[in-house]
Motif scaffolding. Sequence first.
Motif, mmCIF file in Angstrom:
data_model
loop_
_atom_site.group_PDB
_atom_site.id
_atom_site.type_symbol
_atom_site.label_atom_id
_atom_site.label_comp_id
_atom_site.label_asym_id
_atom_site.label_seq_id
_atom_site.Cartn_x
_atom_site.Cartn_y
_atom_site.Cartn_z
ATOM 1 N N LYS A 1 -17.097 14.489 12.367
ATOM 2 C CA LYS A 1 -16.080 14.188 11.473
ATOM 3 C C LYS A 1 -14.620 14.199 11.858
ATOM 4 O O LYS A 1 -13.790 13.861 11.141
ATOM 5 N N THR A 2 -14.553 14.998 12.795
ATOM 6 C CA THR A 2 -13.332 15.419 13.161
ATOM 7 C C THR A 2 -12.535 14.154 13.897
ATOM 8 O O THR A 2 -11.303 14.182 14.214
ATOM 9 N N GLU A 3 -13.234 13.135 14.172
ATOM 10 C CA GLU A 3 -12.862 11.933 14.806
ATOM 11 C C GLU A 3 -12.199 10.975 13.744
ATOM 12 O O GLU A 3 -11.276 10.208 14.217
ATOM 13 N N ILE A 4 -12.313 11.406 12.409
ATOM 14 C CA ILE A 4 -11.459 10.764 11.368
ATOM 15 C C ILE A 4 -10.381 11.185 11.093
ATOM 16 O O ILE A 4 -9.882 12.247 10.695
ATOM 17 N N LYS A 5 -9.289 10.567 11.896
ATOM 18 C CA LYS A 5 -7.901 11.167 11.690
ATOM 19 C C LYS A 5 -7.026 10.290 10.732
ATOM 20 O O LYS A 5 -5.620 10.737 10.368
ATOM 21 N N ARG A 6 -7.099 8.939 10.705
ATOM 22 C CA ARG A 6 -6.593 7.984 10.178
ATOM 23 C C ARG A 6 -7.181 7.109 9.314
ATOM 24 O O ARG A 6 -8.397 6.531 9.679
ATOM 25 N N ILE A 7 -7.108 7.155 7.751
ATOM 26 C CA ILE A 7 -7.644 6.627 6.691
ATOM 27 C C ILE A 7 -6.851 5.710 5.861
ATOM 28 O O ILE A 7 -5.795 5.955 5.617
ATOM 29 N N LEU A 8 -7.202 4.582 5.628
ATOM 30 C CA LEU A 8 -6.520 3.723 4.885
ATOM 31 C C LEU A 8 -7.344 3.567 3.362
ATOM 32 O O LEU A 8 -8.627 3.420 3.484
ATOM 33 N N ILE A 9 -6.811 3.883 2.435
ATOM 34 C CA ILE A 9 -7.336 3.658 1.111
ATOM 35 C C ILE A 9 -6.619 2.337 0.192
ATOM 36 O O ILE A 9 -5.299 2.629 0.165
ATOM 37 N N CYS A 10 -7.334 1.585 -0.314
ATOM 38 C CA CYS A 10 -6.850 0.547 -0.778
ATOM 39 C C CYS A 10 -7.074 0.106 -2.330
ATOM 40 O O CYS A 10 -8.155 0.424 -2.807
ATOM 41 N N ARG A 11 -5.849 0.373 -2.913
ATOM 42 C CA ARG A 11 -5.804 0.053 -4.433
ATOM 43 C C ARG A 11 -4.362 -0.807 -4.922
ATOM 44 O O ARG A 11 -3.612 -0.169 -5.390
ATOM 45 N N PRO A 12 -4.603 -1.897 -4.329
ATOM 46 C CA PRO A 12 -3.294 -2.676 -4.534
ATOM 47 C C PRO A 12 -3.089 -3.081 -6.155
ATOM 48 O O PRO A 12 -3.360 -4.230 -6.703
ATOM 49 N N ASN A 13 -2.633 -1.975 -6.830
ATOM 50 C CA ASN A 13 -2.575 -1.957 -8.326
ATOM 51 C C ASN A 13 -1.035 -1.304 -8.570
ATOM 52 O O ASN A 13 -0.716 -0.264 -7.938
ATOM 53 N N ALA A 14 -0.155 -1.626 -9.400
ATOM 54 C CA ALA A 14 1.038 -0.831 -9.670
ATOM 55 C C ALA A 14 0.933 -0.159 -11.162
ATOM 56 O O ALA A 14 1.860 0.925 -11.156
ATOM 57 N N ARG A 15 -0.015 -0.228 -11.768
ATOM 58 C CA ARG A 15 -0.084 0.561 -13.153
ATOM 59 C C ARG A 15 -0.161 1.918 -12.599
ATOM 60 O O ARG A 15 -0.930 2.673 -12.040
ATOM 61 N N LEU A 16 0.625 2.962 -13.904
ATOM 62 C CA LEU A 16 0.564 4.419 -13.806
ATOM 63 C C LEU A 16 -0.790 4.613 -13.842
ATOM 64 O O LEU A 16 -1.336 5.753 -12.888
ATOM 65 N N GLY A 17 -1.801 4.310 -14.822
ATOM 66 C CA GLY A 17 -2.963 4.852 -15.075
ATOM 67 C C GLY A 17 -3.989 4.501 -13.731
ATOM 68 O O GLY A 17 -4.666 5.461 -13.584
ATOM 69 N N ASN A 18 -3.884 3.243 -13.365
ATOM 70 C CA ASN A 18 -5.006 2.913 -12.307
ATOM 71 C C ASN A 18 -4.709 3.783 -10.953
ATOM 72 O O ASN A 18 -5.382 4.121 -10.176
ATOM 73 N N LEU A 19 -3.101 4.241 -10.733
ATOM 74 C CA LEU A 19 -3.024 4.804 -9.384
ATOM 75 C C LEU A 19 -3.435 6.198 -9.713
ATOM 76 O O LEU A 19 -3.853 7.013 -8.760
ATOM 77 N N LEU A 20 -3.172 6.855 -10.998
ATOM 78 C CA LEU A 20 -3.643 8.212 -11.143
ATOM 79 C C LEU A 20 -5.208 8.567 -11.196
ATOM 80 O O LEU A 20 -5.562 9.561 -10.891
ATOM 81 N N PHE B 1 -2.604 1.881 0.273
ATOM 82 C CA PHE B 1 -2.426 0.426 -0.013
ATOM 83 C C PHE B 1 -2.285 0.229 -1.370
ATOM 84 O O PHE B 1 -3.267 -0.194 -2.016
ATOM 85 N N VAL B 2 -0.997 -0.229 -1.810
ATOM 86 C CA VAL B 2 -0.760 -0.084 -3.347
ATOM 87 C C VAL B 2 0.141 -1.328 -3.779
ATOM 88 O O VAL B 2 0.677 -2.034 -2.925
ATOM 89 N N LYS B 3 0.531 -1.299 -5.005
ATOM 90 C CA LYS B 3 1.761 -2.164 -5.359
ATOM 91 C C LYS B 3 2.746 -1.446 -6.227
ATOM 92 O O LYS B 3 2.378 -0.347 -6.704
ATOM 93 N N GLY B 4 3.916 -1.672 -6.289
ATOM 94 C CA GLY B 4 4.804 -1.085 -7.053
ATOM 95 C C GLY B 4 5.392 0.410 -6.525
ATOM 96 O O GLY B 4 5.009 0.756 -5.476
ATOM 97 N N PRO B 5 6.461 0.714 -7.300
ATOM 98 C CA PRO B 5 6.993 2.131 -6.740
ATOM 99 C C PRO B 5 6.480 3.437 -7.285
ATOM 100 O O PRO B 5 7.132 4.467 -6.796
ATOM 101 N N LEU B 6 5.307 3.430 -7.894
ATOM 102 C CA LEU B 6 4.890 4.703 -8.522
ATOM 103 C C LEU B 6 4.142 5.665 -7.636
ATOM 104 O O LEU B 6 4.082 6.772 -7.561
ATOM 105 N N ALA B 7 3.486 4.991 -6.536
ATOM 106 C CA ALA B 7 2.557 5.910 -5.712
ATOM 107 C C ALA B 7 3.048 7.021 -4.719
ATOM 108 O O ALA B 7 2.737 8.092 -4.918
ATOM 109 N N PRO B 8 4.376 6.724 -4.197
ATOM 110 C CA PRO B 8 5.023 7.796 -3.557
ATOM 111 C C PRO B 8 5.356 9.007 -4.745
ATOM 112 O O PRO B 8 5.487 10.187 -4.081
#
Length: 362
Positions: free
Chosen positions: A36-55, A76-83
């Motif tokens: 499991k330690t070989e997994i160091k970088r992961i990409l999670i994709c949810r290209p959506n901008a809505r508050l609820g969907n990101l939460l 991997f998202v849309k809009g300014p809310l994820a950060p």
Amino acid sequence: MSVLTAINVFRRRVMHSLTKNVGKSKRDLDIVLVDKTEIKRILICRPNARLGNLLLITPLVQEVSEMFPNCKIDLFVKGPLAPIIFKNYDTVHNTIHLPKKPFKSLLKYCKVWISIRRQPYDMAINVDQNSSSGRLAIIFSRAKYKFYGDLSDQQQHQHVKSDYGHIAKYPVYNFRNYLTKLGLAKSNSIILPLDLKLTLSELKKGKKTLKKIVDGSSKKTICLFTYATGTKCLSQDWWMDFYQTLKQQYADYTIIEILPIENVSQIGFEAPSFYSKDIRKIGAVIANATVFIGADSGMMHLASSVQTPTVGLFSVSDLKKYEPYDNSSIGVDVTTCSLKDYFKILNGILNNGKLKAYSKAV
């Protein structure tokens, strides 16, 4: 409908048709993850901008972080809310933003895909199996381990979890099943709640703000959000009847209303109100309330994410898919529920509700 809007609608339909089977031919390959330690970088994709969907992806992010504690996650998202939402998630390294309107930001759109291709991801995870952009991002990445977000029909029929259909939970269950294909033991732990991860400082500021809203009252607070988009928004008549009865039944409580950006109130601004463009400030105020009541909306999920007992009011949405959970939260079907039923539910929460996670810290 404008020409660009029509083109975008057509583009989404075509892309969904072209990508719905992407990855399915390879999803059953037996690839063993030895360490499991070989997994160091992961990409999670949810290209959506809505508050609820990101939460709603915070339980999955927490699950991935616990499974691979040494990893760094890009979203991997849309809009300014994820950060803003993932500000206090130590494992979230970066957010990659897909333009909402590709044809108006073609250069930026291309740069996003190039950046995904260049990153040395070890694992790529798609949250929504019906997301064309999400599936493309997975196949476009150079990750060794790729999960497209879907299960075989046989696996779905074999799934015995009664809450599998919940939008925050089934990505976690699917991910756990995927990990068993890699040779890892399947987790049976309870899925974590939505979590905005407010700091102690934010909570204290929220408490001060709430005190100002209620004019220094020491009463406990019931927080309302009377707005929702489209047909999810209950009528003014419904809300006024509910509010007047609520005031009578809970005279020992202060009632406040969180206002939407549209600056509308279904109770005619009768209650003390609060508005902010900062969702963390809103969350901090709600976190200091005793209970939150509101229709299915991003604000409902925000209340759930700060561990305030939440009563979600559903009229058209799929209750089992979107209802708030954990911390005595519950979804209620307003088409079958009477006022008497509402107050029975509220009494149960107020009298027997679980201690909020943040209450000892504030």
